[in-house]
Every structure is written in C-alpha cells, then in structure tokens.
Design a protein around this motif. Structure first.
Motif, PDB file in Angstrom:
ATOM      1  N   THR A   6       0.842  -1.191   0.000  1.00 14.21           N
ATOM      2  CA  THR A   6       0.000   0.000   0.000  1.00 14.21           C
ATOM      3  C   THR A   6       0.879   1.242   0.000  1.00 14.21           C
ATOM      4  OG1 THR A   6      -1.623  -1.218   1.298  1.00 14.21           O
ATOM      5  CG2 THR A   6      -1.897   1.170   1.168  1.00 14.21           C
ATOM      6  N   ILE A   7       0.577   2.177  -0.888  1.00 13.52           N
ATOM      7  CA  ILE A   7       1.293   3.445  -0.976  1.00 13.52           C
ATOM      8  C   ILE A   7       0.279   4.567  -0.790  1.00 13.52           C
ATOM      9  CG2 ILE A   7       2.710   4.959  -2.426  1.00 13.52           C
ATOM     10  CD1 ILE A   7       4.089   2.320  -1.638  1.00 13.52           C
ATOM     11  N   TYR A   8       0.553   5.459   0.153  1.00 11.65           N
ATOM     12  CA  TYR A   8      -0.287   6.625   0.388  1.00 11.65           C
ATOM     13  C   TYR A   8       0.396   7.827  -0.239  1.00 11.65           C
ATOM     14  CZ  TYR A   8      -2.221   3.453   3.846  1.00 11.65           C
ATOM     15  OH  TYR A   8      -2.783   2.376   4.457  1.00 11.65           O
ATOM     16  N   ILE A   9      -0.381   8.660  -0.923  1.00  7.93           N
ATOM     17  CA  ILE A   9       0.174   9.815  -1.616  1.00  7.93           C
ATOM     18  C   ILE A   9      -0.614  11.049  -1.205  1.00  7.93           C
ATOM     19  CG2 ILE A   9       0.710  10.829  -3.865  1.00  7.93           C
ATOM     20  CD1 ILE A   9       0.569   7.950  -5.013  1.00  7.93           C
ATOM     21  N   THR A  10       0.099  12.117  -0.829  1.00  3.40           N
ATOM     22  CA  THR A  10      -0.550  13.383  -0.510  1.00  3.40           C
ATOM     23  C   THR A  10      -0.014  14.461  -1.430  1.00  3.40           C
ATOM     24  OG1 THR A  10       1.099  14.027   1.129  1.00  3.40           O
ATOM     25  CG2 THR A  10      -0.787  12.791   1.935  1.00  3.40           C
TER      26      THR A  10
END
Length: 109
Positions: free
Chosen positions: A7-11
């Motif tokens: 899982t990769i979270y991007i902001t």
C-alpha cells in the motif's frame, strides 16, 4: 503466479488524483487505485496498491518529476508514516503568548 501488494499513500495539492490516475493508466506498472476518505483533510490524499516488486522510485519515475513538483506529492509506504504526517500538518492549539495577547486585547476593548 501469486502477486502480493504494498500500500502506498500519496498526498499533495488539491486536484492531483485525476491526473495521477491518468498517468498511471499509461504505464506498465502493476497497480490498483484505492480509496481514503478525504472529507475532513486539509491536504488531498490518495491510496494505491503496487506490486510488491515495484519500488516507490519506479512509481515516481512513471508519474514524472513535473507532476511530483507541480502537486508537491509526498509518498508514504506505511499507514503509520502517513498518519504521522497528517498529525504533524494539523494546527496546534494557541500558544501561551497568543492567549496572553488575546486576553490583553479583550481588556483594552
């Protein structure tokens, strides 16, 4: 062949999600878009699952540096680091000096 996902979270700045999805549709990366509730956040964010063999650097290269800089994208490989960054971005309560100044302004008014 059995595939595992990271899982990769991007902001980033508002509006990056649609352009990011468009870019990723035209790459050879094995990825799936996810969903993170955005309703109360000051900063836009998105979630993707990447093939575990894919490095974040490969994702950034596929997106392109222009988009990373344009939207000031930040990438997080764990939920803990993502949530920690969200907490750091929240405004803290008023300082003692600010409270004293407000009290002084009430007295003067």
């Amino acid at each position: 062949m059995n595939m595992n996902w990271n899982t990769i979270y991007i902001t980033g700045k508002p509006g990056f999600q649609q352009e990011l999805r468009r870019k990723l549709e035209h790459t050879d990366l094995e990825c799936m878009p996810g969903y993170v509730d955005n309703s109360t956040a000051d900063v836009s964010h998105d979630l993707y699952w990447l093939d575990e063999r894919t490095e974040i650097r490969e994702l950034k290269e596929a997106i392109g540096s222009k988009m990373v800089w344009k939207y000031r994208l930040k990438f997080y490989a764990s939920l803990e680091s993502f949530l920690e960054a969200q907490e750091r971005g929240k405004p803290k309560g008023l300082t003692k000096d600010e409270m004293d100044l407000m009290a002084h302004m009430r007295e003067v008014a």
